[in-house]
Design a protein around this motif. Structure first.
Motif, PDB file in Angstrom:
ATOM      1  N   ASP A  82      11.525  60.699  28.878  1.00 12.20           N
ATOM      2  CA  ASP A  82      12.856  60.318  29.344  1.00 12.20           C
ATOM      3  C   ASP A  82      12.954  58.841  29.743  1.00 12.20           C
ATOM      4  OD1 ASP A  82      11.478  60.322  31.723  1.00 12.20           O
ATOM      5  OD2 ASP A  82      12.598  61.969  32.632  1.00 12.20           O
ATOM      6  N   VAL A  83      11.847  58.108  29.673  1.00  7.69           N
ATOM      7  CA  VAL A  83      11.894  56.659  29.870  1.00  7.69           C
ATOM      8  C   VAL A  83      12.600  55.997  28.694  1.00  7.69           C
ATOM      9  CG1 VAL A  83      10.451  54.565  29.970  1.00  7.69           C
ATOM     10  CG2 VAL A  83       9.843  56.571  31.343  1.00  7.69           C
ATOM     11  N   PHE A  84      12.566  56.645  27.522  1.00  6.08           N
ATOM     12  CA  PHE A  84      13.082  56.069  26.283  1.00  6.08           C
ATOM     13  C   PHE A  84      14.422  56.691  25.918  1.00  6.08           C
ATOM     14  CE2 PHE A  84       8.499  56.167  26.460  1.00  6.08           C
ATOM     15  CZ  PHE A  84       8.158  54.846  26.221  1.00  6.08           C
ATOM     16  N   TRP A  85      15.110  56.056  24.965  1.00  7.36           N
ATOM     17  CA  TRP A  85      16.396  56.608  24.514  1.00  7.36           C
ATOM     18  C   TRP A  85      16.215  58.031  23.997  1.00  7.36           C
ATOM     19  CZ3 TRP A  85      20.297  54.309  26.386  1.00  7.36           C
ATOM     20  CH2 TRP A  85      20.436  52.930  26.428  1.00  7.36           C
ATOM     21  N   ASN A  86      15.101  58.283  23.331  1.00  3.60           N
ATOM     22  CA  ASN A  86      14.803  59.599  22.772  1.00  3.60           C
ATOM     23  C   ASN A  86      13.307  59.659  22.464  1.00  3.60           C
ATOM     24  OD1 ASN A  86      14.522  58.271  20.097  1.00  3.60           O
ATOM     25  ND2 ASN A  86      16.751  58.093  20.273  1.00  3.60           N
ATOM     26  N   HIS A  87      12.828  60.851  22.096  1.00  2.00           N
ATOM     27  CA  HIS A  87      11.390  61.025  21.846  1.00  2.00           C
ATOM     28  C   HIS A  87      10.923  60.221  20.641  1.00  2.00           C
ATOM     29  CE1 HIS A  87      12.992  63.858  18.891  1.00  2.00           C
ATOM     30  NE2 HIS A  87      11.817  63.827  18.308  1.00  2.00           N
ATOM     31  N   ILE A  88      11.848  59.878  19.747  1.00  2.00           N
ATOM     32  CA  ILE A  88      11.471  59.121  18.544  1.00  2.00           C
ATOM     33  C   ILE A  88      11.020  57.715  18.917  1.00  2.00           C
ATOM     34  CG2 ILE A  88      12.318  58.191  16.353  1.00  2.00           C
ATOM     35  CD1 ILE A  88      14.232  60.546  16.193  1.00  2.00           C
ATOM     36  N   CYS A  89      11.693  57.097  19.885  1.00  3.17           N
ATOM     37  CA  CYS A  89      11.337  55.728  20.288  1.00  3.17           C
ATOM     38  C   CYS A  89       9.883  55.645  20.733  1.00  3.17           C
ATOM     39  CB  CYS A  89      12.246  55.249  21.407  1.00  3.17           C
ATOM     40  SG  CYS A  89      13.893  54.776  20.874  1.00  3.17           S
ATOM     41  N   LYS A  90       9.460  56.603  21.532  1.00  4.41           N
ATOM     42  CA  LYS A  90       8.071  56.591  21.995  1.00  4.41           C
ATOM     43  C   LYS A  90       7.107  56.755  20.825  1.00  4.41           C
ATOM     44  CE  LYS A  90       4.865  58.895  25.155  1.00  4.41           C
ATOM     45  NZ  LYS A  90       4.702  59.924  26.211  1.00  4.41           N
ATOM     46  N   LYS A  91       7.430  57.643  19.909  1.00  5.37           N
ATOM     47  CA  LYS A  91       6.562  57.865  18.744  1.00  5.37           C
ATOM     48  C   LYS A  91       6.518  56.628  17.851  1.00  5.37           C
ATOM     49  CE  LYS A  91       5.481  61.315  15.258  1.00  5.37           C
ATOM     50  NZ  LYS A  91       5.868  62.606  14.634  1.00  5.37           N
ATOM     51  N   MET A  92       7.652  55.926  17.731  1.00  3.77           N
ATOM     52  CA  MET A  92       7.686  54.700  16.936  1.00  3.77           C
ATOM     53  C   MET A  92       6.708  53.663  17.476  1.00  3.77           C
ATOM     54  SD  MET A  92      11.804  54.338  16.501  1.00  3.77           S
ATOM     55  CE  MET A  92      11.808  52.701  15.765  1.00  3.77           C
ATOM     56  N   LEU A  93       6.605  53.577  18.811  1.00  5.83           N
ATOM     57  CA  LEU A  93       5.717  52.599  19.432  1.00  5.83           C
ATOM     58  C   LEU A  93       4.257  53.033  19.351  1.00  5.83           C
ATOM     59  CD1 LEU A  93       7.915  51.867  22.564  1.00  5.83           C
ATOM     60  CD2 LEU A  93       7.455  50.269  20.693  1.00  5.83           C
ATOM     61  N   LEU A  94       4.009  54.325  19.445  1.00  5.01           N
ATOM     62  CA  LEU A  94       2.643  54.831  19.346  1.00  5.01           C
ATOM     63  C   LEU A  94       2.120  54.764  17.920  1.00  5.01           C
ATOM     64  CD1 LEU A  94       2.853  57.963  21.681  1.00  5.01           C
ATOM     65  CD2 LEU A  94       1.594  55.848  22.135  1.00  5.01           C
ATOM     66  N   PHE A  95       3.021  54.963  16.949  1.00  4.95           N
ATOM     67  CA  PHE A  95       2.637  54.963  15.530  1.00  4.95           C
ATOM     68  C   PHE A  95       3.579  54.046  14.753  1.00  4.95           C
ATOM     69  CE2 PHE A  95       1.467  59.025  17.393  1.00  4.95           C
ATOM     70  CZ  PHE A  95       0.125  59.134  17.040  1.00  4.95           C
ATOM     71  N   PRO A  96       3.497  52.742  14.997  1.00  4.73           N
ATOM     72  CA  PRO A  96       4.434  51.812  14.345  1.00  4.73           C
ATOM     73  C   PRO A  96       4.216  51.764  12.835  1.00  4.73           C
ATOM     74  CG  PRO A  96       2.716  50.611  15.507  1.00  4.73           C
ATOM     75  CD  PRO A  96       2.556  52.044  15.890  1.00  4.73           C
ATOM     76  N   ARG A  97       5.293  51.467  12.138  1.00  4.76           N
ATOM     77  CA  ARG A  97       5.245  51.431  10.670  1.00  4.76           C
ATOM     78  C   ARG A  97       4.705  50.094  10.182  1.00  4.76           C
ATOM     79  NH1 ARG A  97      10.497  53.774   8.649  1.00  4.76           N
ATOM     80  NH2 ARG A  97       9.382  55.715   9.089  1.00  4.76           N
ATOM     81  N   ASN A  98       3.839  50.160   9.209  1.00  2.00           N
ATOM     82  CA  ASN A  98       3.303  48.961   8.559  1.00  2.00           C
ATOM     83  C   ASN A  98       4.371  48.400   7.617  1.00  2.00           C
ATOM     84  OD1 ASN A  98       1.921  47.215   6.709  1.00  2.00           O
ATOM     85  ND2 ASN A  98      -0.006  48.225   7.188  1.00  2.00           N
ATOM     86  N   PRO A  99       4.726  47.110   7.711  1.00  2.00           N
ATOM     87  CA  PRO A  99       5.761  46.563   6.825  1.00  2.00           C
ATOM     88  C   PRO A  99       5.348  46.579   5.355  1.00  2.00           C
ATOM     89  CG  PRO A  99       4.664  44.791   8.002  1.00  2.00           C
ATOM     90  CD  PRO A  99       4.181  46.077   8.605  1.00  2.00           C
ATOM     91  N   CYS A 100       4.041  46.717   5.091  1.00  2.00           N
ATOM     92  CA  CYS A 100       3.534  46.791   3.711  1.00  2.00           C
ATOM     93  C   CYS A 100       2.979  48.173   3.413  1.00  2.00           C
ATOM     94  CB  CYS A 100       2.454  45.731   3.489  1.00  2.00           C
ATOM     95  SG  CYS A 100       2.999  44.028   3.606  1.00  2.00           S
ATOM     96  N   GLU A 101       3.582  49.210   4.013  1.00  2.00           N
ATOM     97  CA  GLU A 101       2.993  50.545   3.899  1.00  2.00           C
ATOM     98  C   GLU A 101       2.912  51.027   2.454  1.00  2.00           C
ATOM     99  OE1 GLU A 101       5.056  53.613   5.949  1.00  2.00           O
ATOM    100  OE2 GLU A 101       6.904  53.408   4.827  1.00  2.00           O
ATOM    101  N   ALA A 102       3.907  50.719   1.633  1.00  2.00           N
ATOM    102  CA  ALA A 102       3.867  51.166   0.238  1.00  2.00           C
ATOM    103  C   ALA A 102       2.687  50.549  -0.499  1.00  2.00           C
ATOM    104  CB  ALA A 102       5.179  50.816  -0.468  1.00  2.00           C
ATOM    105  N   LEU A 103       2.393  49.287  -0.216  1.00  2.00           N
ATOM    106  CA  LEU A 103       1.239  48.631  -0.833  1.00  2.00           C
ATOM    107  C   LEU A 103      -0.065  49.170  -0.259  1.00  2.00           C
ATOM    108  CD1 LEU A 103       2.473  44.913  -0.958  1.00  2.00           C
ATOM    109  CD2 LEU A 103       2.067  46.415  -2.911  1.00  2.00           C
ATOM    110  N   CYS A 104      -0.118  49.335   1.039  1.00  2.00           N
ATOM    111  CA  CYS A 104      -1.361  49.765   1.679  1.00  2.00           C
ATOM    112  C   CYS A 104      -1.746  51.192   1.296  1.00  2.00           C
ATOM    113  CB  CYS A 104      -1.258  49.628   3.197  1.00  2.00           C
ATOM    114  SG  CYS A 104      -1.256  47.901   3.751  1.00  2.00           S
ATOM    115  N   GLN A 105      -0.768  51.989   0.874  1.00  2.00           N
ATOM    116  CA  GLN A 105      -1.089  53.337   0.397  1.00  2.00           C
ATOM    117  C   GLN A 105      -1.869  53.309  -0.915  1.00  2.00           C
ATOM    118  OE1 GLN A 105       2.748  55.223   0.348  1.00  2.00           O
ATOM    119  NE2 GLN A 105       2.842  55.358   2.583  1.00  2.00           N
ATOM    120  N   LYS A 106      -1.901  52.156  -1.574  1.00  3.95           N
ATOM    121  CA  LYS A 106      -2.639  52.015  -2.832  1.00  3.95           C
ATOM    122  C   LYS A 106      -4.059  51.497  -2.625  1.00  3.95           C
ATOM    123  CE  LYS A 106       1.612  50.923  -5.367  1.00  3.95           C
ATOM    124  NZ  LYS A 106       2.316  49.910  -6.191  1.00  3.95           N
ATOM    125  N   LEU A 107      -4.425  51.183  -1.387  1.00 10.16           N
ATOM    126  CA  LEU A 107      -5.775  50.702  -1.118  1.00 10.16           C
ATOM    127  C   LEU A 107      -6.802  51.763  -1.479  1.00 10.16           C
ATOM    128  CD1 LEU A 107      -5.162  49.046   2.377  1.00 10.16           C
ATOM    129  CD2 LEU A 107      -5.505  47.847   0.211  1.00 10.16           C
TER     130      LEU A 107
END
Length: 496
Positions: A82-107
């Motif tokens: 409840d510190v965050f707007w919603n539970h998604i915000c906390k998860k976004m910070l714990l598991f942030p998205r890689n800006p090159c995720e599509a490329l990194c999936q090919k590693l």
């Protein structure tokens, strides 16, 4: 049965070391582009991902702390939803998205087991907002109609072309030299001779070869050492006990004319100093400041290095980034330019209201349609389909994105991750504690500090101060003091 067991083994990457046994150090290593791709992918990792991976990989060893990042990350983990707007915000910070995720999936080797390909969701009502269809890239977001947006939609038109061993960031079949401080060069006889001579080796008499097959554990150890050491190859592959930490940062002063040049928003902050220790004990902060701190976790390492303008040393990572800049363009997978040199925060993971020039990638436009168009023929799809190209789908309609960083899910009202109004205590080591139903008397008693040793100051955090704080958070265990203490001016003592 044997084949089935072998197929589940993690990939291993060949690495050849040239070792000086007398000095117990790696002089140079040689590897294909597959290994270099993984090294360069370190730059794409958000700081939160790095903190999580390094901590997770040290399960049976003492955890190596990265400045104050571990404290910031653990504060986030321990915060109530409840510190965050919603539970998604906390998860976004714990598991942030890689800006090159599509490329990194090919590693060839996946560093982040928790990274999942992006998915797309609508609610069962297929709601519209302002005439546009409502779309979420986050599972279980709540639509403004009250229903969960959990109906997964197929994305049409994305290329599924295989990599064909051509590499991700660099050409996979090319060989490269990697030095102990993570400087990377194209492998050629000329480069090898020149570099060995510069290092003081006139021949190979003192050097021996060592052949390795490197897996995920060793790569994560290399990531950890690269953040704190100038000899990560020797530290990891020769087990030489590690070198002294090489992380340096000195705060810089705000230019006198920055006040009218800088148009980024500033943040007001109240800090409490312990006079006898000359340290900032804690800060009383509102949501804007805490959002800025938490946004460190969503920022790619390469973006941080760019922001700090080389006035900041983080182990061997600076050398790795310089290697990308200086690498022969013929070695790059995309000779016209590599995304590694212009890394931004992944779409919807950035922070609008913050003092630096750090930007997030633009959120792509998406379209919803009733079917797909192939060879000028329309094929209806019962649940509909979405695409980034409106010419590929039937009856396309624009889509509006659900944005978790707001009270109502709209991009226009997006502020950050934590609720407003809110108040927090931020400690010198970046532990963050919400001030909810907290007695100020009990708080001060627990500090166990003489009251006449405390002094309050009000600060304005603009771009220079914000960058100083970012640099200090990665290199010091006392980020507030290291990053902001220079701003404090002695207060005049009141006459008795």
């Amino acid at each position: 049965m044997l084949f089935s067991m072998a197929s589940k083994q993690e990939p291993k990457l060949p690495l050849t070391l040239l070792v000086d046994k007398e000095r117990n150090c790696v002089v140079v290593a040689e590897a294909s582009g597959d290994f270099i791709d993984i090294l360069f992918s370190f730059l794409t990792l958000p700081l939160g991902t790095i903190t999580r991976l390094v901590s997770k990989n040290q399960e049976y060893h003492e955890v190596e702390e990265i400045g104050c990042m571990n404290n910031l990350y653990h504060s986030l983990e321990n915060s109530a939803d409840d510190v965050f707007w919603n539970h998604i915000c906390k998860k976004m910070l714990l598991f942030p998205r890689n800006p090159c995720e599509a490329l990194c999936q090919k590693l060839k080797l996946n560093l982040d087991d928790d990274a999942k390909p992006m998915k797309y969701f609508m609610c069962t009502n297929r709601c519209r907002k302002g005439g546009d269809w409502f779309l979420s890239t986050f599972a279980e977001a709540t639509c403004y109609c009250g229903k969960l947006m959990n109906k997964e939609m197929k994305l049409h038109g994305e290329s599924n072309e295989e990599n064909n061993n051509d590499g991700v960031f660099v050409k996979g079949q090319t060989m490269y030299l990697i030095f102990d401080d993570l400087k990377v060069l194209h492998s050629s006889p000329g480069n090898t001779v020149h570099q060995l001579l510069q290092l003081g080796y006139k021949n190979f008499h003192r050097l021996t070869k060592k052949y390795l097959n490197v897996g995920r554990t060793e790569i994560l150890d290399l990531l950890k050492q690269a953040l704190i050491s100038n000899s990560p190859l020797s530290d990891v592959f020769l087990d030489n006990g590690g070198s002294n930490g090489v992380c340096t940062f000195s705060p810089k002063l705000r230019p006198e004319n920055q006040g009218w040049i800088n148009h980024n928003p500033s943040i007001n902050l109240k800090v409490t100093v312990r006079k006898s220790k000359k340290t900032i004990l804690y800060a009383e902060a509102e949501g804007d400041f805490v959002d800025y701190l938490f946004s460190f976790l969503t920022t790619p390492l390469g973006s941080v290095l760019n922001l700090m303008d080389e006035k900041f040393c983080l182990g061997s990572m600076n050398n790795l980034q310089k290697s990308v800049k200086n690498l022969n363009p013929l070695c790059l997978r995309n000779p016209s330019g590599t995304p590694l040199l212009n890394l931004r925060v992944a779409p919807q993971f950035g922070l609008k209201k913050q003092p630096t020039k750090l930007c997030e990638e633009h959120t792509p436009c998406y379209w919803y349609g009733t079917g797909v168009i192939k060879n000028h023929i329309c094929y209806a799809i019962g649940n509909g389909v979405i695409s980034k190209d409106d010419s590929l789908i039937q009856h396309p309609g624009a889509m509006t994105h659900f944005d978790p960083r707001s009270s109502d899910g709209t991009k226009e009202s997006a502020l950050g991750f934590v609720r407003r109004p809110s108040l927090f205590i931020v400690w010198n080591d970046l532990q963050v504690t919400p001030l909810v139903r907290t007695s100020s008397i009990s708080f001060l008693q627990k500090l166990n500090v003489p009251l006449d040793d405390l002094e309050q100051h009000e600060l304005r955090i603009e771009e220079t101060e914000a960058l100083n704080l970012l640099g200090a958070s990665l290199t010091s265990k006392a980020a507030l003091t290291e990053g902001l203490f220079y701003l404090l001016k002695p207060k005049k003592q009141a006459k008795a």
